[in-house]
Write an enzyme that holds these catalytic residues in place. Sequence first.
Site, PDB file in Angstrom:
ATOM      1  N   THR A  66       0.834  -1.194   0.000  1.00  0.00           N
ATOM      2  CA  THR A  66       0.000   0.000   0.000  1.00  0.00           C
ATOM      3  C   THR A  66       0.872   1.248   0.000  1.00  0.00           C
ATOM      4  OG1 THR A  66      -1.958   1.015   1.011  1.00  0.00           O
ATOM      5  CG2 THR A  66      -0.294   0.133   2.522  1.00  0.00           C
ATOM      6  N   LYS A  70       3.344   1.382  -4.055  1.00  0.00           N
ATOM      7  CA  LYS A  70       2.715   0.601  -5.123  1.00  0.00           C
ATOM      8  C   LYS A  70       3.434   0.720  -6.466  1.00  0.00           C
ATOM      9  CE  LYS A  70      -1.824   0.587  -2.951  1.00  0.00           C
ATOM     10  NZ  LYS A  70      -3.251   0.927  -3.059  1.00  0.00           N
TER      11      LYS A  70
END
Length: 288
Positions: A66, A70
């Site tokens: 996250t 990413k």
Amino acid sequence: MKQLKLGLIGNSISQSRAPFLHKMLGDIYGFDVSYDLKDPGQSDKEAFKTMLQSLRNDGFTGCNVTFPFKSIAVEFVDEPDEAVREVGATNTLYLANGAVKATNTDYTGFIHGYKAQRGDKPAGEVLMLGAGGVGRAVAFGLFHCGATKLNIFDLNIEGAEALAAAVRAKGYNAEVISKEQLAETAKAANGLVNCTPVGHYATPGIPLDPELFGGQEWAFDAVYVPLETEFLTAAHEAGLDIVSGFDLFFHQGIDAFDTFAGIKADGHEALGRFIEEFDIQSTFIKLG
């Protein structure tokens, strides 16, 4: 019972509900699941590299990725799938067989979540705030939900331009807008999308003037902690359809579990159990 050793790499993840979701799916489908939160405490490439290697050394089956890693994570992937190649970012890494395999369940999860809430209603012309990792996934996903044009705003102009170019390279209509164009673009849009971290419990606030909500058809906020962000509250008060960060979180989680477990999970039972466990209630978000 097959074991799945999973984790999440990211910053400010202490309130993530991903561990419960994956453990619950393990209970439903007969897997012994552990799920650890791994916050490197830094946001640079070296911090991610070190954390990923630690997971590989410790025999993790896979991990989710996250904010803010990413796009960085793609550099450490051996076998990207089509979703990763199209989006240029990943949120799901499979580590069990030596090579690092990657998919992007933000991309598939957004499509599933949008259609769960709006059915076949087209996304139309969209203003999207944020061109980072989740923004890239949502940008491409939007065109599988009937988007006709994507207007991108990000304080990082270079990042916004790169995303717009990547979207156009796939044959879609996208352009970058300036701060001065925000108000006019927002009012002309069918959909408003927040893919910035603004609104998260660690970075509270709203990334768009609440006075600009109204006249659009729908809104989406990638933030899901808290569930009712200021962005979605303003959208609801303006009468817009809502696609929540929970929709994305839940559907991307189901798709990620499929990757880790090698099965095709039915999320219906999991959705009911998840809502009951966390006593999820909302005055304006349809959760199922």
